[in-house]
Design a protein around this motif. Structure first.
Motif, PDB file in Angstrom:
ATOM      1  N   LEU A 142      14.734  14.751   8.891  1.00 44.44           N
ATOM      2  CA  LEU A 142      14.927  13.332   9.211  1.00 44.44           C
ATOM      3  C   LEU A 142      14.261  12.979  10.545  1.00 44.44           C
ATOM      4  N   GLU A 143      14.375  13.874  11.514  1.00 47.58           N
ATOM      5  CA  GLU A 143      13.702  13.631  12.803  1.00 47.58           C
ATOM      6  C   GLU A 143      12.187  13.620  12.630  1.00 47.58           C
ATOM      7  N   LEU A 144      11.701  14.591  11.848  1.00 51.96           N
ATOM      8  CA  LEU A 144      10.253  14.699  11.632  1.00 51.96           C
ATOM      9  C   LEU A 144       9.714  13.448  10.938  1.00 51.96           C
ATOM     10  N   ILE A 145      10.411  13.001   9.919  1.00 53.62           N
ATOM     11  CA  ILE A 145       9.960  11.827   9.156  1.00 53.62           C
ATOM     12  C   ILE A 145       9.986  10.581  10.033  1.00 53.62           C
ATOM     13  N   ASP A 146      11.003  10.469  10.869  1.00 51.17           N
ATOM     14  CA  ASP A 146      11.088   9.333  11.786  1.00 51.17           C
ATOM     15  C   ASP A 146       9.877   9.336  12.729  1.00 51.17           C
ATOM     16  N   ALA A 147       9.554  10.505  13.268  1.00 48.48           N
ATOM     17  CA  ALA A 147       8.403  10.616  14.173  1.00 48.48           C
ATOM     18  C   ALA A 147       7.101  10.309  13.432  1.00 48.48           C
ATOM     19  N   TYR A 148       7.017  10.773  12.203  1.00 50.37           N
ATOM     20  CA  TYR A 148       5.807  10.537  11.395  1.00 50.37           C
ATOM     21  C   TYR A 148       5.602   9.051  11.163  1.00 50.37           C
ATOM     22  N   GLN A 151      12.418  20.034 -12.651  1.00 49.91           N
ATOM     23  CA  GLN A 151      12.044  18.619 -12.505  1.00 49.91           C
ATOM     24  C   GLN A 151      10.595  18.479 -12.057  1.00 49.91           C
ATOM     25  N   GLN A 152      10.204  19.284 -11.061  1.00 48.44           N
ATOM     26  CA  GLN A 152       8.821  19.187 -10.561  1.00 48.44           C
ATOM     27  C   GLN A 152       7.830  19.638 -11.636  1.00 48.44           C
ATOM     28  N   THR A 153       8.192  20.678 -12.375  1.00 48.45           N
ATOM     29  CA  THR A 153       7.326  21.149 -13.463  1.00 48.45           C
ATOM     30  C   THR A 153       7.083  20.027 -14.465  1.00 48.45           C
ATOM     31  N   THR A 154       8.164  19.357 -14.843  1.00 47.38           N
ATOM     32  CA  THR A 154       8.054  18.262 -15.805  1.00 47.38           C
ATOM     33  C   THR A 154       7.160  17.151 -15.263  1.00 47.38           C
ATOM     34  N   ARG A 155       7.365  16.828 -14.008  1.00 48.51           N
ATOM     35  CA  ARG A 155       6.605  15.723 -13.430  1.00 48.51           C
ATOM     36  C   ARG A 155       5.115  16.063 -13.324  1.00 48.51           C
ATOM     37  N   PHE A 156       4.805  17.265 -12.895  1.00 41.63           N
ATOM     38  CA  PHE A 156       3.388  17.655 -12.799  1.00 41.63           C
ATOM     39  C   PHE A 156       2.752  17.688 -14.187  1.00 41.63           C
ATOM     40  N   ALA A 157       3.466  18.264 -15.150  1.00 41.96           N
ATOM     41  CA  ALA A 157       2.923  18.363 -16.514  1.00 41.96           C
ATOM     42  C   ALA A 157       2.714  16.988 -17.119  1.00 41.96           C
ATOM     43  N   ALA A 158       3.545  16.039 -16.730  1.00 40.74           N
ATOM     44  CA  ALA A 158       3.433  14.681 -17.264  1.00 40.74           C
ATOM     45  C   ALA A 158       2.451  13.834 -16.460  1.00 40.74           C
ATOM     46  N   GLY A 159       1.799  14.432 -15.467  1.00 45.88           N
ATOM     47  CA  GLY A 159       0.815  13.697 -14.681  1.00 45.88           C
ATOM     48  C   GLY A 159       1.427  12.741 -13.678  1.00 45.88           C
ATOM     49  N   ASP A 160       2.677  12.989 -13.288  1.00 48.05           N
ATOM     50  CA  ASP A 160       3.352  12.109 -12.337  1.00 48.05           C
ATOM     51  C   ASP A 160       3.970  12.936 -11.210  1.00 48.05           C
ATOM     52  N   PRO A 161       3.118  13.638 -10.430  1.00 47.20           N
ATOM     53  CA  PRO A 161       3.692  14.486  -9.372  1.00 47.20           C
ATOM     54  C   PRO A 161       4.206  13.638  -8.217  1.00 47.20           C
ATOM     55  N   PRO A 162       5.096  14.196  -7.404  1.00 41.91           N
ATOM     56  CA  PRO A 162       5.478  13.481  -6.184  1.00 41.91           C
ATOM     57  C   PRO A 162       4.307  13.499  -5.204  1.00 41.91           C
ATOM     58  N   ASP A 163       4.396  12.710  -4.145  1.00 42.23           N
ATOM     59  CA  ASP A 163       3.293  12.663  -3.177  1.00 42.23           C
ATOM     60  C   ASP A 163       3.368  13.843  -2.213  1.00 42.23           C
ATOM     61  N   VAL A 164       4.547  14.053  -1.641  1.00 39.27           N
ATOM     62  CA  VAL A 164       4.730  15.223  -0.770  1.00 39.27           C
ATOM     63  C   VAL A 164       5.368  16.305  -1.648  1.00 39.27           C
ATOM     64  N   VAL A 165       4.676  17.427  -1.758  1.00 43.75           N
ATOM     65  CA  VAL A 165       5.149  18.480  -2.661  1.00 43.75           C
ATOM     66  C   VAL A 165       5.819  19.581  -1.831  1.00 43.75           C
ATOM     67  N   HIS A 177       2.958  21.203   0.248  1.00 42.16           N
ATOM     68  CA  HIS A 177       1.700  21.209  -0.488  1.00 42.16           C
ATOM     69  C   HIS A 177       1.227  19.770  -0.727  1.00 42.16           C
ATOM     70  N   VAL A 178      -0.056  19.663  -1.060  1.00 44.99           N
ATOM     71  CA  VAL A 178      -0.636  18.363  -1.409  1.00 44.99           C
ATOM     72  C   VAL A 178      -0.948  18.400  -2.903  1.00 44.99           C
ATOM     73  N   PRO A 179      -0.521  17.374  -3.668  1.00 46.44           N
ATOM     74  CA  PRO A 179      -0.822  17.398  -5.108  1.00 46.44           C
ATOM     75  C   PRO A 179      -2.322  17.286  -5.364  1.00 46.44           C
ATOM     76  N   ALA A 180      -2.800  17.955  -6.397  1.00 46.87           N
ATOM     77  CA  ALA A 180      -4.239  18.083  -6.630  1.00 46.87           C
ATOM     78  C   ALA A 180      -4.932  16.761  -6.908  1.00 46.87           C
ATOM     79  N   ASN A 227      -1.226  14.697   6.913  1.00 52.10           N
ATOM     80  CA  ASN A 227      -0.799  14.326   8.268  1.00 52.10           C
ATOM     81  C   ASN A 227       0.653  14.747   8.520  1.00 52.10           C
ATOM     82  N   LEU A 228       1.482  14.641   7.487  1.00 51.21           N
ATOM     83  CA  LEU A 228       2.880  15.061   7.628  1.00 51.21           C
ATOM     84  C   LEU A 228       2.951  16.588   7.818  1.00 51.21           C
ATOM     85  N   ILE A 229       2.168  17.313   7.017  1.00 54.66           N
ATOM     86  CA  ILE A 229       2.159  18.777   7.126  1.00 54.66           C
ATOM     87  C   ILE A 229       1.662  19.199   8.505  1.00 54.66           C
TER      88      ILE A 229
END
Lengths: 419, 320
Positions: free
Chosen positions: A51-57, A79-93, A302-305, A317-319
């Motif tokens: 939470l501190e890191l995200i606030d600073a970001y 959940q992440q497997t399903t999302r990646f396979a469905a072509g809908d990955p999160p932004d921050v992995v 990680h960064v999604p492909a 930038n967050l990483i």
């Protein structure tokens, strides 16, 4: 406009908004919103740092917001497997490191070598960062690498008349002595139902004894004498553990003063601090009772492909922010675990958590319990399941150690074949 | 009402059809049928789409080879029978099917027996029936995952209440690690599933019991029938059809059940509770073998379909 036509337009608009919200980063009023699911969003050890890191970001990157939310760990990878396979990955992995290679080999993660070359991460990071590598490329930045430690109840060991063990034989003797001293206490604590934790617990004994499941070329070594000896030690020590419990139940029993010893990562320390007052002062930590310090990689970013360049840059930038020295030091202070950047343990953090010194040393000396052979890393899910089944045979059946080792050898040799 | 004239059937039959009137009963029936189907079409289309499209994706996926990573573009991956070959030649498949059947029958038999017993009890008049009825049916409202969480503590090998009770009555001397032992794990996952499913049988059977005319029991009593004979010759024939239907519906549900097994054992220990549903999940989400997982899903669908057809036939014969 006629009512039904109005309804149709409203429905179409709602559908379009819903569809839009399900794909890629949201742009709200020109603000880029990065979706960041994590199992640590509500975790008492790590959420404060996030939470501190995200606030600073967000202050450093006006126009970018991070939607950081909790997903239970038990269903996180599915959940992440399903999302990646469905072509809908999160932004921050954010992934458990044992699963990162499986995601990378499927082309779901962006190689980060060019971005890493512009930082000092590879020079300053723990050697366990190598677990983020697949082939010639790095696909993530490790957030936590650690060595396993022995957590013990000083009072229970003293009552049983034994010292803190420094070898597997001493561990067994101490565990048996504690179990014999009372019907209400157990010498050792472990996960004694089938669970992914069986892999880490059994493999700690194998790696701690100088063995492994395979050599670097991938030849399986589960049937070697050193591995068999570790399987026997694991079986003997677990005979003093409460039967049929999950890791959380194991922890509760330890905090209540009913388990004398267990082996776990440094992140258990924050939970130890929440133990009942009458037990808390008796709970201590020491180096694990092995010749080799077994270690592990916990999680990474990680960064999604297939992210668009703007999103990929925002995620990086967050990483990059998380990897800066001041945030690595803050990680150590807030999470009470050694951050992967060398020299992150500050004097203030040491004064607050003296165990950090030990944890830092263990992390430096640690040998990873996760497979090193590429074939096994790629099929870690199957490897983990196979080893967990072997662990169950050791603590819940009378199958001989020789038979367990032979079966494990054969099953691990079959992992990945024909796929 | 003033001006109203009573229309006799004979009048209606001999009336000359006016504009918009029916030319014949057959034409009217056809029009009504077309109207009915017209009204049903949107619903049928939506249900068909929601059912057919996922099945199509699953079948398509099951015939795809390679490292599948993008379910939106399955056409990128080569067509192959390898997934089916792997599934069908896997010696573990028969074991998975057997475990699924053991689990299904292991749940159905006690759940039906408890449901029937409770239905017969709740069909009687007794003090406090209004309170007992909803309480008896309460498990039906509890989500499966919550049931699993509760039972995981109750079945705990060291401090679980079930071990305590069994020790108290002298049935066991030492604690049993229900979920950790291969020989007890299946029983341990069956127990909570039975607890969850018996109320469905109770609901269905109570409804059927209340539809039985009391005259039949009176006649049976006059003929000298005892309680068991009344049950056998009056109650059971009336319950047979709804009971069979409830068994089939529940059986198909239990055969593909996942909520209870996965949280309790994950399919372990040492695969002792790995049913087809758990195996499908593991192949997809633990091992990333989407094609194999889909092929297993299709095989499971065929097995469930075959069991359903066999059950339907048995029900038809039983009812006749």
């Amino acid at each position: 406009m006629r009512p039904h036509r109005g309804f149709a337009v409203a429905a179409a608009a709602a559908f379009a908004m819903a569809a839009g919200s399900a794909c890629g980063p949201q742009q709200l009023d020109g603000t880029l919103v990065l979706e960041f699911p994590s199992w640590q969003a509500a975790d008492e050890s790590f959420s404060a740092w996030w939470l501190e890191l995200i606030d600073a970001y967000e202050q450093e990157n006006p126009g970018v917001e991070i939607d950081f939310y909790q997903v239970p760990f038990d269903s996180f990878v599915a959940q992440q497997t399903t999302r990646f396979a469905a072509g809908d990955p999160p932004d921050v992995v954010h992934l458990p490191s044992s699963n990162a290679v499986a995601f990378a080999t499927r082309g779901w993660l962006e190689p980060l070598d060019e971005r890493l070359a512009e930082t000092d991460i590879l020079q300053e990071w723990t050697p366990l960062q190598e677990q983020m590598k697949w082939g010639e490329d790095y696909y993530g930045v490790l957030l936590l690498g650690y060595g396993y430690a022995l957590f013990y109840n000083e009072a229970l060991l003293a009552e049983a008349g034994v010292d803190v063990p420094t070898s597997p034989d001493e561990l067994l003797a101490a565990a048996e002595a504690v179990s014999a001293s009372s019907d209400d206490v157990f010498g050792f604590g472990a996960t004694t139902v089938q669970n992914p934790d069986n892999y880490t617990e059994l493999t700690s004994f194998v790696v701690g004894g100088g063995g492994s499941w395979s050599d670097p070329d991938g030849a399986i070594t589960a049937d070697e004498p050193v591995a068999r000896e570790a399987l026997q030690q694991y079986r003997d020590v677990l005979a003093t553990a409460p039967p049929g419990i999950q890791s959380q139940q194991r922890n509760e029993l330890f905090f209540n003063g009913q388990i004398a010893m267990l082996i776990d990562g440094p992140f258990l320390l924050s939970e130890v601090r929440g133990a009942p007052a009458e037990v808390r002062d008796d709970l201590k930590v020491a180096a694990p009772p092995f010749d080799v310090v077994p270690g592990g990689v916990s999680n990474g970013l990680h960064v999604p492909a297939d992210a668009d360049p703007e999103t990929a840059d925002a995620v990086w930038n967050l990483i990059e922010l998380a990897a800066r020295p001041e945030w690595q030091e803050r990680y150590t202070e807030l999470a009470a675990v050694p951050a992967p950047r060398q020299g992150s343990v500050t004097e203030e953090a040491l004064a607050e958590v003296p165990e950090l010194d030990l944890f830092g040393t263990l992390a430096d000396d640690a040998v990873d319990i996760f497979p090193t052979a590429p074939g096994l890393r790629q099929e870690y899910g199957r490897v983990g399941d196979t080893v967990a089944s072997a662990a169950v045979r050791l603590f819940a059946t009378d199958t001989t150690v020789d038979d367990v080792a032979r079966n494990l050898q054969r099953e691990l040799e079959g992992v990945g074949h024909g796929r | 009402m003033a001006g109203d004239t009573e229309v006799r059937p004979s009048d209606a039959a001999t009336r000359t059809p006016g504009r918009g009137g029916d030319r014949s009963p057959r034409t009217r029936a056809r029009r009504e049928k077309i109207f009915a189907y017209g009204m049903l079409t949107p619903t049928l289309a939506v249900v068909g789409l929601l059912t057919a499209y996922p099945i199509y994706v699953a079948i398509n996926l099951s015939f795809r080879g390679g490292e599948i990573a993008d379910l939106q573009n399955l056409g990128r991956y080569p067509l192959t029978l390898a997934n089916y070959v792997e599934v069908i030649t896997d010696p573990e498949l028969l074991a998975d099917i057997w475990r699924s059947l053991v689990y299904t029958v292991g749940v159905l038999a006690p759940a039906f027996a408890i449901g029937l017993g409770l239905a017969l009890l709740l069909n009687r008049t007794f003090p406090g029936r209004r309170i007992v009825r909803p309480l008896a049916l309460l498990p039906w409202a509890v989500p499966g995952v919550v049931v699993s969480a509760a039972f995981s503590w109750m079945l705990d090998g060291s401090f679980g209440v079930i071990n305590y009770l069994l020790r108290s009555v002298g049935l066991i001397e030492q604690n049993v690690a229900w979920l950790a032992n291969s020989s007890t794990a299946m029983t341990a996952v069956i127990i909570p599933t039975v607890w969850k499913f018996y109320p469905f049988f109770t609901i269905v059977l109570v409804a059927a019991l209340q539809a039985i005319p009391h005259d039949l029991y009176e006649a049976a009593r006059i003929d000298g029938a005892r309680s068991w004979q009344q049950f056998r010759h009056v109650t059971w024939p009336a319950l047979r059809a709804p009971a069979a239907l409830a068994i089939v519906i529940t059986g198909v549900g239990v055969f593909r059940e996942f909520d209870f097994i996965f949280p309790l054992t994950g399919g372990g220990p040492d695969n002792a509770t790995r049913t087809l549903a758990v195996r499908i999940y593991n192949e997809a989400f633990e091992f990333f073998s989407f094609g194999v997982s889909a092929a297993l899903g299709v095989v499971t669908m065929f097995i469930a379909g075959a069991l359903l057809l066999a059950a339907n036939r048995a029900i038809g014969q039983g009812v006749r």
